[in-house]
Design a protein around this motif. Structure first.
Motif, short mmCIF file in Angstrom:
data_model
loop_
_atom_site.label_atom_id
_atom_site.label_comp_id
_atom_site.label_asym_id
_atom_site.label_seq_id
_atom_site.Cartn_x
_atom_site.Cartn_y
_atom_site.Cartn_z
N GLY A 140 -19.74 0.40 81.96
CA GLY A 140 -20.51 1.60 81.66
C GLY A 140 -20.67 1.88 80.18
N TYR A 141 -20.15 1.01 79.32
CA TYR A 141 -20.33 1.22 77.88
C TYR A 141 -21.08 0.03 77.29
N ASP A 142 -22.12 0.34 76.52
CA ASP A 142 -22.77 -0.79 75.87
C ASP A 142 -23.02 -0.55 74.38
N THR A 143 -22.73 0.67 73.88
CA THR A 143 -22.85 0.90 72.45
C THR A 143 -21.45 0.97 71.85
N PHE A 144 -21.19 0.07 70.90
CA PHE A 144 -19.85 0.03 70.32
C PHE A 144 -19.92 0.27 68.82
N SER A 145 -18.89 0.90 68.29
CA SER A 145 -18.79 0.98 66.84
C SER A 145 -18.45 -0.41 66.31
N ASN A 146 -18.72 -0.60 65.02
CA ASN A 146 -18.57 -1.91 64.42
C ASN A 146 -17.09 -2.30 64.30
N PRO A 147 -16.66 -3.40 64.95
CA PRO A 147 -15.23 -3.73 64.90
C PRO A 147 -14.77 -4.30 63.55
N LEU A 148 -15.71 -4.79 62.75
CA LEU A 148 -15.31 -5.50 61.53
C LEU A 148 -14.56 -4.62 60.53
N PRO A 149 -15.09 -3.40 60.20
CA PRO A 149 -14.30 -2.54 59.29
C PRO A 149 -12.94 -2.20 59.87
N HIS A 150 -12.85 -2.07 61.18
CA HIS A 150 -11.57 -1.75 61.82
C HIS A 150 -10.55 -2.84 61.52
N VAL A 151 -11.00 -4.09 61.67
CA VAL A 151 -10.09 -5.22 61.43
C VAL A 151 -9.61 -5.21 59.98
N GLN A 203 -28.91 2.03 62.08
CA GLN A 203 -29.72 1.12 61.26
C GLN A 203 -29.05 0.77 59.93
N ALA A 204 -27.84 1.30 59.71
CA ALA A 204 -27.17 1.07 58.43
C ALA A 204 -26.95 -0.43 58.21
N PRO A 205 -27.02 -0.87 56.95
CA PRO A 205 -26.88 -2.32 56.66
C PRO A 205 -25.61 -2.93 57.25
N VAL A 206 -24.54 -2.14 57.30
CA VAL A 206 -23.27 -2.70 57.79
C VAL A 206 -23.38 -3.14 59.25
N HIS A 207 -24.32 -2.52 59.99
CA HIS A 207 -24.47 -2.89 61.40
C HIS A 207 -25.53 -3.97 61.62
N GLN A 208 -26.06 -4.54 60.54
CA GLN A 208 -27.12 -5.54 60.70
C GLN A 208 -26.61 -6.96 60.48
N HIS A 209 -25.41 -7.09 60.01
CA HIS A 209 -24.94 -8.41 59.58
C HIS A 209 -24.11 -9.06 60.68
N VAL A 210 -22.87 -9.43 60.40
CA VAL A 210 -22.07 -10.14 61.40
C VAL A 210 -21.51 -9.24 62.50
N GLY A 211 -21.43 -7.92 62.23
CA GLY A 211 -20.86 -7.00 63.21
C GLY A 211 -21.46 -7.15 64.60
N PRO A 212 -22.80 -6.98 64.74
CA PRO A 212 -23.41 -7.11 66.06
C PRO A 212 -23.25 -8.50 66.66
N HIS A 213 -23.17 -9.52 65.80
CA HIS A 213 -22.96 -10.88 66.28
C HIS A 213 -21.61 -10.97 67.01
N TYR A 214 -20.58 -10.41 66.36
CA TYR A 214 -19.25 -10.41 66.99
C TYR A 214 -19.29 -9.68 68.31
N ILE A 215 -19.95 -8.49 68.32
CA ILE A 215 -20.00 -7.70 69.56
C ILE A 215 -20.73 -8.48 70.65
N GLY A 216 -21.79 -9.21 70.25
CA GLY A 216 -22.59 -9.94 71.23
C GLY A 216 -21.89 -11.14 71.81
N VAL A 217 -21.27 -11.97 70.95
CA VAL A 217 -20.75 -13.24 71.47
C VAL A 217 -19.27 -13.20 71.84
N SER A 218 -18.53 -12.24 71.29
CA SER A 218 -17.08 -12.25 71.52
C SER A 218 -16.68 -12.18 73.00
N PRO A 219 -17.34 -11.36 73.84
CA PRO A 219 -16.89 -11.30 75.25
C PRO A 219 -16.97 -12.65 75.96
N THR A 220 -18.02 -13.45 75.68
CA THR A 220 -18.11 -14.73 76.38
C THR A 220 -17.37 -15.84 75.64
#
Lengths: 328, 118
Positions: free
Chosen positions: B65-76, A114-131
């Motif tokens: 089989g994986y659906d929870t990922f750490s945040n890639p942005l800080p990594h970049v 729930q940390a703020p860092v995971h509420q902003h663009v991060g999840p957006h990238y994870i969601g849309v990047s594969p497609t």
């Protein structure tokens, strides 16, 4: 379990950092910083940042140690010992540290989804990047596509730093100007050490091959231009450490090297311009081909190649100018 | 206790930062100062990567089989920062070499003494 591994490694890290501070032998200190970086790379792996761990291991434990040692060989190996700890500095550090620790009590806990860092663009990238991008490694897609401007800027910074090092170390006192006087073979080469020579012959091709793998497999697994560039440079640096700088300079002449430094950056910027001319925005790779994801693939491949070339040649030419300088 | 477990990484990052900071201000040797600076730098890397970690997450690479990922942005951000960091450290080291060649020393107090007595 992860907490135990994480805490142990971090405790080691703290101990190494204290040892670095207390030692006055700079040679030992530089080697310890290599150990420090390797530990840091292990921690990054535990914290899921495999791409970062890759880079830290290659840069921190490899290139940076070599550069520090090259500097020591031109300056001094021993620090002037200080009689007592500097109490004023210690007080400042403790006060600042205390204030920062006080600040952490408001921070989200380790791994909190729930940390703020995971509420902003991060999840957006994870969601849309594969497609949208179609590349399994999200770090690559964010690095090369979503934040392509940033990466272009970073590559330009590396290019500029290389120019600065060349300007500072290239002129006067170059060793090759003196080499007509002393015709004897390169003293600093270690080719007479048999174990080293045989080992390096075996390892250098593997290192270079691995560098290429990391470069072109970066879309699918951990890797990419930055890591590959550093690994490739490490291979060349190992070669010149064993066989001497002059031999290495014969294989890669300095003007070719310097040309490639600029070429990598131009390839990156040129890819951006190409997409601009093909009815897209600057660095909008989807314009490069009929199909959007196909265009993204081409764009990412090209700019990663540009980054790889620039990073590899920058690291190599930095090493060449450090070790090419004669001791005064 | 949960505070200590949850904030441990930040505390170590701060500790490393302060060790680096102390080296930068207290050490008289220019190479040692740069080593301090790079410790300071890696502590910031650690802070960012810690924030990117998600509980039970995995490295941000798609796989079955994986659906929870750490945040890639800080990594970049940190991945590029490491390479930029070594490039700028190299500039610092090049300056140290030039200082050594010009003044014959890289100890701060000796440099100041030379400046004072022309």
């Amino acid at each position: 379990m992860i907490h135990v591994v994480d805490m142990t490694l971090l405790a080691f890290l703290a101990i190494v950092a204290i040892a670095v501070t207390r030692m006055t032998n700079l040679f030992a200190t530089s080697v310890l910083t290599g150990v420090y970086s390797l530990l840091m790379a292990c921690i990054f792996t535990v914290l899921d940042a495999v791409d970062v761990a890759f880079t830290e291991a290659a840069v921190g434990a490899g290139i940076s140690t070599v550069l520090f040692l090259a500097t020591l060989s031109l300056t001094t190996q021993r620090e002037k010992p200080q009689r007592s700890p500097n109490w004023k500095a210690l007080c400042v550090a403790l006060l600042t540290g205390g204030a920062l620790v006080y600040g952490t009590f408001d921070m989200p806990h380790f791994g909190d989804p729930q940390a703020p860092v995971h509420q902003h663009v991060g999840p957006h990238y994870i969601g849309v990047s594969p497609t949208q991008i179609g590349v399994p490694n999200m770090v690559t897609s964010v690095l090369a596509s979503y934040r392509g401007y940033d990466t272009l800027g970073e590559t330009a910074v590396i290019f500029t730093a290389c120019m600065a090092v060349l300007l500072l170390l290239q002129h006067e006192k170059r060793r090759d100007e003196q080499s007509t006087v002393e015709e004897k073979p390169d003293k600093e080469a270690m080719a007479h050490a048999m174990i080293l020579r045989v080992q390096s012959k075996f390892f250098i091709p593997l290192i270079l091959l691995f560098g290429l793998y990391v470069q072109f497999h970066g879309d699918f697994g951990p890797g990419g231009g930055f890591q590959a560039g550093v690994i490739f440079a490490a291979g060349i640096i190992l070669y010149s450490l064993v066989n001497g700088l002059d031999k290495a300079r014969q294989i890669i002449p300095p003007n070719v090297l310097h040309g490639l430094v600029a070429f990598g950056l131009l390839l990156y910027a040129g890819t951006g311009l190409a997409s601009l001319f093909m009815d897209g925005n600057f660095l909008q790779y989807r314009a490069l081909a009929e199909e959007a994801t196909h265009g993204e693939h081409i764009g990412i491949l090209l700019i990663e190649l540009g980054v790889g070339i620039t990073v590899a040649t920058v690291m190599t030419s930095m090493f060449f100018s450090f070790s090419g300088r004669r001791r005064s | 206790m949960s505070d200590a477990l949850g904030l441990y990484n930040y505390w170590i990052a701060i500790f490393l930062m302060m060790v680096g900071f102390y080296n930068v201000i207290a050490s008289g040797n220019l190479v040692k100062k740069l080593i301090g600076l790079s410790i300071f730098q890696t502590s910031v890397f650690l802070l960012y990567i810690t924030m990117g970690k998600v509980k039970d997450g995995t490295a941000p690479i798609l796989g079955d089989g994986y659906d929870t990922f750490s945040n890639p942005l800080p990594h970049v951000l940190i991945l590029t920062a490491i390479v930029v960091g070594i490039a700028t450290t190299a500039v610092g080291l090049a300056l140290v070499i030039r200082i050594q060649e010009h003044f014959g020393t890289i100890e701060e107090d000796e440099l100041i003494a030379q400046e004072d007595s022309p």
